[in-house]
Design a protein around this motif. Sequence first.
Motif, PDB file in Angstrom:
ATOM      1  N   GLU A 158    -111.257  -4.883  46.603  1.00  0.00           N
ATOM      2  CA  GLU A 158    -112.008  -6.222  46.564  1.00  0.00           C
ATOM      3  C   GLU A 158    -110.898  -6.905  48.030  1.00  0.00           C
ATOM      4  O   GLU A 158    -111.470  -8.071  48.639  1.00  0.00           O
ATOM      5  N   ILE A 196    -121.470  -5.818  48.523  1.00  0.00           N
ATOM      6  CA  ILE A 196    -122.119  -5.033  47.087  1.00  0.00           C
ATOM      7  C   ILE A 196    -122.608  -3.968  46.955  1.00  0.00           C
ATOM      8  O   ILE A 196    -122.178  -3.624  46.452  1.00  0.00           O
ATOM      9  N   GLY A 197    -123.544  -3.193  47.367  1.00  0.00           N
ATOM     10  CA  GLY A 197    -123.491  -2.082  47.041  1.00  0.00           C
ATOM     11  C   GLY A 197    -122.207  -1.182  47.432  1.00  0.00           C
ATOM     12  O   GLY A 197    -121.803  -0.225  46.887  1.00  0.00           O
ATOM     13  N   LYS A 200    -119.874  -1.187  44.626  1.00  0.00           N
ATOM     14  CA  LYS A 200    -120.272  -0.789  43.531  1.00  0.00           C
ATOM     15  C   LYS A 200    -118.817   0.653  42.848  1.00  0.00           C
ATOM     16  O   LYS A 200    -119.344   0.942  41.458  1.00  0.00           O
ATOM     17  N   GLN A 201    -118.591   0.857  43.782  1.00  0.00           N
ATOM     18  CA  GLN A 201    -117.665   2.435  44.456  1.00  0.00           C
ATOM     19  C   GLN A 201    -116.553   1.929  42.798  1.00  0.00           C
ATOM     20  O   GLN A 201    -115.827   2.872  43.011  1.00  0.00           O
ATOM     21  N   TYR A 205    -114.607  -3.699  40.062  1.00  0.00           N
ATOM     22  CA  TYR A 205    -116.774  -3.349  39.859  1.00  0.00           C
ATOM     23  C   TYR A 205    -116.992  -3.112  38.446  1.00  0.00           C
ATOM     24  O   TYR A 205    -117.860  -4.196  37.681  1.00  0.00           O
ATOM     25  N   ARG A 206    -116.824  -2.024  37.998  1.00  0.00           N
ATOM     26  CA  ARG A 206    -117.082  -1.122  36.784  1.00  0.00           C
ATOM     27  C   ARG A 206    -116.207  -2.479  35.978  1.00  0.00           C
ATOM     28  O   ARG A 206    -117.177  -2.118  34.741  1.00  0.00           O
ATOM     29  N   ALA A 209    -118.534  -5.744  35.341  1.00  0.00           N
ATOM     30  CA  ALA A 209    -119.436  -5.461  34.828  1.00  0.00           C
ATOM     31  C   ALA A 209    -119.740  -4.979  33.786  1.00  0.00           C
ATOM     32  O   ALA A 209    -120.710  -5.144  33.166  1.00  0.00           O
ATOM     33  N   GLU A 214    -121.728  -9.234  36.758  1.00  0.00           N
ATOM     34  CA  GLU A 214    -122.400  -9.616  38.178  1.00  0.00           C
ATOM     35  C   GLU A 214    -122.369 -10.347  39.176  1.00  0.00           C
ATOM     36  O   GLU A 214    -122.724 -10.399  39.936  1.00  0.00           O
TER      37      GLU A 214
END
Length: 240
Positions: A158, A196-197, A200-201, A205-206, A209, A214
Amino acid sequence: MTATNKPGLEVCLSPALLHLFDVKNSIVVIIDVLRATSTICTALYNGASRVIPVSSVEECVHIGRAIDGITAGERDGKVAEGLVHGNSPFEYPRDFIENKTLVLTTTNGTKLLHMAKDAIQIITGSFPNISAVCDYLIAQNKNVILGCAAWKDRVNMEDTLFAGAVVNRIKAHFEVNCDSAVLAESMYQAAQPDLIGFMKQASHYRRLANYGLEKDIAYCLTPDGANVLPLFKDGELIAG
């Protein structure tokens, strides 16, 4: 200034690499997209009088009591033990934060900010204030280091994406002779159709989330929701 008479633009991908850069002759942009620098600009945009970044929870509590400030911060993505508020930008609407002082401690961002203390100027950057950051850097016409807070010294997606977005916007005004700046911009260009897509890697993010955050992530990746310039002066961040 470089041989072209344009100032230099570089990206430092981790605090562990900052010693390799000429901090004293540069403006340093502290980047901690998820979520410290997104929260800092949001609090200032919503009328906070100042944000005091500190390294430890103990220091946060001590200063907060002394000045009747709002103590906030996270460790590993969760509200730090001993603090009342966390690192979500949604915790700081105008009706809560206006005219108050936020004392903030974070896992990565405050560490890098204090490491860069010898810079010409320190500002903080994130997608919610990207236009203010870019306009300021162009106007100053000085060397720039985009400093990624990363995650415990490990490069993260990010902060690199945001650095790449800034490079993409302002590179015409700078000399870019920095492989990490080229890499960051290339990554941003690949991600830009669906940030955002793409994110997700990412490990963070994980991590967020998993805590149901989110909505925070989406806000922190959206341009200009809190377009104010946080300037670091005398140990405090104020709206420039």
